[in-house]
Enzyme design. Structure first.
Site, PDB file in Angstrom:
ATOM      1  N   CYS A 188      -8.519   3.007   6.568  1.00 40.82           N
ATOM      2  CA  CYS A 188      -7.893   3.196   5.427  1.00 40.82           C
ATOM      3  C   CYS A 188      -8.587   2.444   4.346  1.00 40.82           C
ATOM      4  CB  CYS A 188      -6.415   2.804   5.334  1.00 40.82           C
ATOM      5  SG  CYS A 188      -5.744   2.939   3.955  1.00 40.82           S
ATOM      6  N   CYS A 248       0.936  -1.300  -0.011  1.00 43.43           N
ATOM      7  CA  CYS A 248       0.098   0.067  -0.082  1.00 43.43           C
ATOM      8  C   CYS A 248       0.895   1.453   0.018  1.00 43.43           C
ATOM      9  CB  CYS A 248      -0.868  -0.166   1.246  1.00 43.43           C
ATOM     10  SG  CYS A 248       0.023   0.075   2.570  1.00 43.43           S
ATOM     11  N   SER A 300       2.326  -6.750   2.262  1.00 42.65           N
ATOM     12  CA  SER A 300       3.871  -6.527   2.482  1.00 42.65           C
ATOM     13  C   SER A 300       4.381  -7.221   1.420  1.00 42.65           C
ATOM     14  CB  SER A 300       3.987  -7.167   3.580  1.00 42.65           C
ATOM     15  OG  SER A 300       2.973  -7.647   4.578  1.00 42.65           O
ATOM     16  N   SER A 336       1.699 -12.887   7.422  1.00 42.77           N
ATOM     17  CA  SER A 336       0.760 -11.759   7.149  1.00 42.77           C
ATOM     18  C   SER A 336      -0.666 -12.071   7.085  1.00 42.77           C
ATOM     19  CB  SER A 336       1.304 -11.414   5.522  1.00 42.77           C
ATOM     20  OG  SER A 336       0.244 -10.634   4.920  1.00 42.77           O
ATOM     21  N   SER A 337      -1.332 -11.595   8.041  1.00 47.06           N
ATOM     22  CA  SER A 337      -2.856 -11.675   8.151  1.00 47.06           C
ATOM     23  C   SER A 337      -3.586 -11.192   7.050  1.00 47.06           C
ATOM     24  CB  SER A 337      -3.370 -11.031   9.702  1.00 47.06           C
ATOM     25  OG  SER A 337      -3.203  -9.847   9.457  1.00 47.06           O
ATOM     26  N   ASN A 338      -3.261  -9.987   6.191  1.00 42.41           N
ATOM     27  CA  ASN A 338      -3.902  -9.633   5.216  1.00 42.41           C
ATOM     28  C   ASN A 338      -3.854 -10.595   3.987  1.00 42.41           C
ATOM     29  OD1 ASN A 338      -2.317  -8.042   3.112  1.00 42.41           O
ATOM     30  ND2 ASN A 338      -1.317  -7.648   4.944  1.00 42.41           N
ATOM     31  N   HIS A 391       6.232  -6.789   7.208  1.00 41.24           N
ATOM     32  CA  HIS A 391       5.862  -8.214   7.702  1.00 41.24           C
ATOM     33  C   HIS A 391       6.202  -9.138   6.405  1.00 41.24           C
ATOM     34  CE1 HIS A 391       3.514  -7.328  11.062  1.00 41.24           C
ATOM     35  NE2 HIS A 391       4.539  -7.933  11.476  1.00 41.24           N
ATOM     36  N   GLU A 399       0.313  -0.910  15.407  1.00 46.40           N
ATOM     37  CA  GLU A 399      -0.160   0.299  15.443  1.00 46.40           C
ATOM     38  C   GLU A 399      -1.166   1.081  16.451  1.00 46.40           C
ATOM     39  OE1 GLU A 399      -2.943   0.589  11.570  1.00 46.40           O
ATOM     40  OE2 GLU A 399      -3.925   2.204  12.649  1.00 46.40           O
ATOM     41  N   CYS A 417       3.019   6.102   8.218  1.00 43.63           N
ATOM     42  CA  CYS A 417       2.213   6.478   7.180  1.00 43.63           C
ATOM     43  C   CYS A 417       1.516   7.792   7.531  1.00 43.63           C
ATOM     44  CB  CYS A 417       1.040   5.306   7.166  1.00 43.63           C
ATOM     45  SG  CYS A 417       0.076   5.698   5.745  1.00 43.63           S
TER      46      CYS A 417
HETATM   47 FE1  F3S Z   1      -1.156   1.442   4.229  1.00 42.22          FE
HETATM   48 FE2  F3S Z   1      -1.059   3.677   5.586  1.00 42.22          FE
HETATM   49 FE3  F3S Z   1      -3.435   2.335   4.958  1.00 42.22          FE
HETATM   50  S1  F3S Z   1       0.292   2.078   5.892  1.00 42.22           S
HETATM   51  S2  F3S Z   1      -3.018   0.266   4.921  1.00 42.22           S
HETATM   52  S3  F3S Z   1      -1.741   3.286   3.479  1.00 42.22           S
HETATM   53  S4  F3S Z   1      -3.048   3.478   6.572  1.00 42.22           S
END
Ligand code: F3S
Length: 293
Positions: A204, A12, A276, A232-234, A40, A138, A108
């Site tokens: 986000c 991202c 990631s 990586s959970s996502n 990660h 976070e 970020c």
């Molecule tokens: Fe990535 Fe920032 Fe969104 S790290 S998931 S762009 S809050």
């Protein structure tokens, strides 16, 4: 046969920015540290290690470090510590500065915005409610910018149990990667309690966009490849979503894990990747499938 990459896949904006920052800083020739792994993904972390980047694993490790002793050969080799996209509590930032390390903040901007919100709102006396996973860095970071009462909630049950005091004003925010529907539901629980205060949706949309485009592609694909770190959970979530749409879905960390056997009838191979996963890896997989099948 067509090989197609999901519209949104891989790093991202915030993670790309943080990783790019590390590679930029390496060029300065100083000793580079990241506070926690920058991303990660074992491959990225290994590659950075090879280039001399060291990871500071904890607050205690940071406290025990002495920048003067990091490398005593040259002044220019004093360490630079990079804060990753998740951000850190203010206390950690203070320690970094007091210790005399040069500090490059790659938090970020969307996370930084939450830090500013909770700082301002708690300074004005509000009780901060963070909806998210209390063990996630976070969330620990956001918590560390509150100057008053703060509660982290993750489940409906915890929200139900929370006691709203009539004299107290609340400010509700969310971890950036929290599920939107779950967040809405928790806010509704608070509304039923009749709380005073504000809700700021700080989710986000990078995660949602990645999931939406993976689902759309998997629905059309004969074979789907999901690339991402084991922890990586996502990425795991992407795998789940894609498996629901496409029976032949593979979860790989690197190209070495890919043992594809594609029958002639396969017309579309879809590829997606967790937040990631670096572009280089995605391209490698894409090219491999294009060239070999
Ligand atoms: Fe990535 Fe920032 Fe969104 S790290 S998931 S762009 S809050």
């Amino acid at each position: 046969m067509e090989v197609r990459l999901a519209e949104c896949a891989g790093f991202c904006f915030g993670v790309k920015r943080a990783v790019d920052t590390v590679y930029e800083q390496i060029k300065t020739g100083k000793t580079i540290y990241t506070y926690g792994p920058i991303v990660h993904n074992e491959e990225v972390v290994k590659d950075l290690e090879k280039q001399g980047v060291r990871v500071i694993g904890s607050r205690e490790e940071l406290l025990s470090m002495n920048p003067e002793k990091v490398s005593d050969d040259q002044e220019a080799k004093k360490g630079t510590i990079i804060i990753r996209a998740h951000g850190v509590p203010r206390e950690i930032q203070n320690i970094l500065e007091q210790k005399g390390f040069e500090c490059v903040d790659a938090t970020c901007p969307f996370v930084k915005r939450i830090h500013r919100i909770v700082e301002k709102e708690s300074n004005s006396g509000k009780h901060i409610i963070i909806i998210g996973n209390p063990g996630h860095p976070e969330v620990e970071g956001i918590r560390g910018w509150c100057n008053g009462p703060v509660t982290v909630l993750e489940t409906y049950k915890e929200a139900e149990k929370f006691e709203v005091k009539p004299e107290e004003e609340l400010c509700i925010v969310s971890q950036t990667t929290f599920n939107y529907n779950k967040f809405q539901h928790i806010v509704e629980i608070f509304e039923k309690k009749g709380y005073n205060g504000t809700v700021v949706n700080t989710i986000c949309n990078a995660t949602e966009e990645r999931q939406r485009s993976a689902k759309a592609l998997a629905a059309q694909a004969d074979v789907m490849i999901v690339i991402g770190g084991r922890h990586s959970s996502n990425t795991r979530k992407l795998y789940e979503i894609c498996s629901g749409e496409c029976a032949q879905t593979y979860y790989i960390q690197t190209l070495d894990d890919l043992h594809l056997e594609l029958p002639k009838a396969v017309r579309l191979v879809g590829i997606t990747a967790g937040a990631s996963t670096p572009n280089k890896l995605i391209e490698e997989v894409q090219n491999y499938v294009r060239v070999n099948f």
